[in-house]
Every structure is written in C-alpha cells, then in structure tokens.
Design a protein around this motif. Sequence first.
Motif, PDB file in Angstrom:
ATOM      1  N   ASP A  62       9.795  17.061   4.740  1.00  0.00           N
ATOM      2  CA  ASP A  62       9.381  17.982   5.395  1.00  0.00           C
ATOM      3  C   ASP A  62      10.325  19.295   5.353  1.00  0.00           C
ATOM      4  O   ASP A  62       9.818  20.436   5.282  1.00  0.00           O
ATOM      5  CB  ASP A  62       9.482  17.760   7.099  1.00  0.00           C
ATOM      6  N   GLU A  63      11.692  19.072   4.984  1.00  0.00           N
ATOM      7  CA  GLU A  63      12.574  20.388   5.164  1.00  0.00           C
ATOM      8  C   GLU A  63      12.079  21.089   3.841  1.00  0.00           C
ATOM      9  O   GLU A  63      11.612  22.375   3.942  1.00  0.00           O
ATOM     10  CB  GLU A  63      14.031  19.712   5.031  1.00  0.00           C
ATOM     11  N   LEU A  64      11.884  20.536   2.619  1.00  0.00           N
ATOM     12  CA  LEU A  64      11.474  21.335   1.570  1.00  0.00           C
ATOM     13  C   LEU A  64      10.045  21.780   1.694  1.00  0.00           C
ATOM     14  O   LEU A  64       9.845  22.731   1.351  1.00  0.00           O
ATOM     15  CB  LEU A  64      11.629  20.076   0.222  1.00  0.00           C
ATOM     16  N   THR A  65       9.075  21.222   2.302  1.00  0.00           N
ATOM     17  CA  THR A  65       7.785  21.538   2.218  1.00  0.00           C
ATOM     18  C   THR A  65       7.506  22.640   3.423  1.00  0.00           C
ATOM     19  O   THR A  65       6.775  23.532   3.061  1.00  0.00           O
ATOM     20  CB  THR A  65       6.853  20.273   2.894  1.00  0.00           C
ATOM     21  N   VAL A  91       3.959  14.829  11.817  1.00  0.00           N
ATOM     22  CA  VAL A  91       4.203  15.461  13.091  1.00  0.00           C
ATOM     23  C   VAL A  91       5.144  16.473  13.167  1.00  0.00           C
ATOM     24  O   VAL A  91       4.769  17.482  13.916  1.00  0.00           O
ATOM     25  CB  VAL A  91       4.736  14.113  14.346  1.00  0.00           C
ATOM     26  N   GLY A  92       6.114  16.340  12.423  1.00  0.00           N
ATOM     27  CA  GLY A  92       7.132  17.450  12.330  1.00  0.00           C
ATOM     28  C   GLY A  92       6.586  18.790  11.659  1.00  0.00           C
ATOM     29  O   GLY A  92       6.876  19.822  12.168  1.00  0.00           O
ATOM     30  N   GLN A  93       5.526  18.514  10.892  1.00  0.00           N
ATOM     31  CA  GLN A  93       4.891  19.683  10.304  1.00  0.00           C
ATOM     32  C   GLN A  93       4.068  20.431  11.184  1.00  0.00           C
ATOM     33  O   GLN A  93       4.177  21.567  11.163  1.00  0.00           O
ATOM     34  CB  GLN A  93       4.389  19.432   8.903  1.00  0.00           C
ATOM     35  N   VAL A  94       3.354  19.683  12.196  1.00  0.00           N
ATOM     36  CA  VAL A  94       2.679  20.286  13.266  1.00  0.00           C
ATOM     37  C   VAL A  94       3.507  21.271  14.200  1.00  0.00           C
ATOM     38  O   VAL A  94       3.006  22.447  14.199  1.00  0.00           O
ATOM     39  CB  VAL A  94       2.096  19.144  14.084  1.00  0.00           C
ATOM     40  N   ASP A  95       4.703  20.826  14.441  1.00  0.00           N
ATOM     41  CA  ASP A  95       5.678  21.378  15.326  1.00  0.00           C
ATOM     42  C   ASP A  95       6.201  22.805  14.489  1.00  0.00           C
ATOM     43  O   ASP A  95       6.000  23.865  15.145  1.00  0.00           O
ATOM     44  CB  ASP A  95       6.862  20.925  15.688  1.00  0.00           C
ATOM     45  N   VAL A  96       6.426  22.684  13.218  1.00  0.00           N
ATOM     46  CA  VAL A  96       6.783  23.627  12.553  1.00  0.00           C
ATOM     47  C   VAL A  96       5.652  24.752  12.321  1.00  0.00           C
ATOM     48  O   VAL A  96       6.015  26.189  12.514  1.00  0.00           O
ATOM     49  CB  VAL A  96       7.387  23.466  10.985  1.00  0.00           C
ATOM     50  N   LEU A  97       4.487  24.292  11.909  1.00  0.00           N
ATOM     51  CA  LEU A  97       3.463  25.243  12.073  1.00  0.00           C
ATOM     52  C   LEU A  97       2.998  26.070  13.425  1.00  0.00           C
ATOM     53  O   LEU A  97       3.011  27.305  13.349  1.00  0.00           O
ATOM     54  CB  LEU A  97       1.972  24.544  11.680  1.00  0.00           C
ATOM     55  N   ASP A  98       3.101  25.145  14.336  1.00  0.00           N
ATOM     56  CA  ASP A  98       3.024  25.817  15.654  1.00  0.00           C
ATOM     57  C   ASP A  98       4.135  27.290  15.916  1.00  0.00           C
ATOM     58  O   ASP A  98       3.561  28.318  16.414  1.00  0.00           O
ATOM     59  CB  ASP A  98       3.231  25.102  16.791  1.00  0.00           C
ATOM     60  N   GLU A  99       5.272  26.908  15.412  1.00  0.00           N
ATOM     61  CA  GLU A  99       6.044  28.027  15.841  1.00  0.00           C
ATOM     62  C   GLU A  99       6.087  29.259  14.797  1.00  0.00           C
ATOM     63  O   GLU A  99       6.297  30.302  15.143  1.00  0.00           O
ATOM     64  CB  GLU A  99       7.705  27.228  15.304  1.00  0.00           C
ATOM     65  N   GLU A 158      -5.617  13.472  16.340  1.00  0.00           N
ATOM     66  CA  GLU A 158      -5.460  13.422  17.579  1.00  0.00           C
ATOM     67  C   GLU A 158      -5.023  14.630  18.590  1.00  0.00           C
ATOM     68  O   GLU A 158      -5.669  14.883  19.431  1.00  0.00           O
ATOM     69  CB  GLU A 158      -5.075  12.278  18.245  1.00  0.00           C
ATOM     70  N   THR A 159      -3.896  15.193  18.147  1.00  0.00           N
ATOM     71  CA  THR A 159      -3.452  15.983  18.572  1.00  0.00           C
ATOM     72  C   THR A 159      -4.237  17.478  18.604  1.00  0.00           C
ATOM     73  O   THR A 159      -4.371  18.083  19.744  1.00  0.00           O
ATOM     74  CB  THR A 159      -2.088  16.611  17.766  1.00  0.00           C
ATOM     75  N   TYR A 160      -4.844  17.692  17.559  1.00  0.00           N
ATOM     76  CA  TYR A 160      -5.959  18.760  17.348  1.00  0.00           C
ATOM     77  C   TYR A 160      -7.143  18.562  18.281  1.00  0.00           C
ATOM     78  O   TYR A 160      -7.792  19.326  18.682  1.00  0.00           O
ATOM     79  CB  TYR A 160      -5.965  19.242  15.758  1.00  0.00           C
TER      80      TYR A 160
END
Length: 193
Positions: A62-65, A91-99, A158-160
């Motif tokens: 995730d960090e690199l992506t 899941v981590g990328q979902v949060d980063v995208l929201d931010e 499911e989140t979306y």
Amino acid sequence: MPVFLIMGAPGAGKGTQAAILASDLGIPAISTGDIFRSHVGGQTPIGLEAQRFLDAGEYVPDELTNRMLGERLGQRDTRAGFLLDGYPRTVGQVDVLDELLAARATSIRAVVVLTVDTEEVVRRLLERGQTDLRSDDGADVVRRRQQLYIEQTAPIIETYQTRNLTAVIDAAGSVDEVSQRIRVGLERVPAQQ
Ligand code: B4P
C-alpha cells in the motif's frame, strides 16, 4: 469534479471498459497497473521495487501504491475529474482515497463493478498472455491474482454498496454490450447529497 471507480476481478474487462467510459465522460482513465508497468519498463526506482510483486501476481504494498497514486492525482489533467481503474484494491487504499478526495473537496460519484465467472476471466487472461506477453498472465500467477481479488478486493465492494455508489454490471458478452450496460447502470446510481 466527477470521480468514478471501476472494479472487477483480473480479466473482467476493467482496462477495456475504463478506456471507453473515460472517453465518454471526457476524463482521464488512471490504471495503477498501467502506471506500475510503465515504471517497470522505465526501470525507475518505483519500477524496481514493484516488479517482483507484479511478476508474482501479488499486490504491491500500500505505501508504494498510495504514494504513486498521490503523485498521479497531482497532475493537471485530473482537475476536471478522473476514473480510477484498479484502485483501491485493499481496505487501507479505500481510506487513503477518501482522504485524498476530501483534501480536494470532492467524493466518489459512482463505482462500476464488473462481474463475470472465474472460468471466463481465466480464459481471457491466458489468451492475452499468448499475445501481449505480460509477465503476470501465466496460469499459476493468473490463479493467484484471482485468489487475492476474492480475499482482499471483493470485500471492499460492500463498503461502496453501503454508500449506495455501485452499479453492478454483468461483464459477460461483447465489449459493446458491456459498455451499454455500464451506461444504463450508471444512470441508476443515485446522486449523492
Ligand atoms: P492491472 O493492470 O489492474 O491488472 P488486472 O486486475 O489483472 O486487470 P487487467 O487490466 O489485466 O484485466 P482487464 O479486466 O482489463 O494490475 C496488474 C498488477 O498491478 C496487479 O496484479 C498488482 O500487482 C499491481 N497493482 C495494480 N493496482 C494495484 C493496487 N491498487 N494495489 C496493489 N497492487 C496493484 O482485461 C483482461 C482481458 O480481457 C483483456 O485482454 C481484454 O482484451 C479482455 N476483454 C475485456 N473485455 C472483454 C469481453 N467483453 N470479452 C472478451 N474479452 C474481453
């Protein structure tokens, strides 16, 4: 600024449909897979780090992506909106995208989810492996990519869904048939408050 996502198992036709939809909407399609492949081709520091993950069909950490996506979204052509193909996958990328979107005072307009059975997607990818020579289209790696999708990416749909953002589209059939279903499906996604 309209922001769209397209999700689906490897081989569901994301790349193909993302290009058509983005052209319809007049926004850029941003494929994290394509960006990684171009870094690998250019032997950049990101490419050197990412290559072994791509070759094995594993997700790049995730960090690199996230860092790479953040840089891409900083480019001017994204100011009028964009379509993300292959991000988020965890899941981590979902949060980063929201931010990232909150920082731009925008949010996701809709998420296209392509569904197609596993046998068909494996057939498509093995066929592409014979012509495009992608390093991750061999039989074992294709299976690993499907497994990762089921374990890590399918649950974030499911989140979306709970946010009422998804248009779930049957991705079997011709490219034109699928594009037409996406157009109709997107009209049914309710406008967000
Ligand atoms: P991607 O490039 O996104 O690869 P993919 O999920 O396998 O999708 P792909 O583009 O291949 O398939 P598509 O459905 O478009 O990612 C590659 C790698 O990059 C990942 O495995 C990972 O290592 C890394 N990565 C990318 N994003 C990441 C992230 N967010 N986090 C961590 N790692 C990440 O099309 C497949 C084929 O089907 C095509 O050849 C197409 O011609 C064909 N096709 C399409 N529609 C069809 C139809 N209707 N009928 C018949 N064939 C069709």
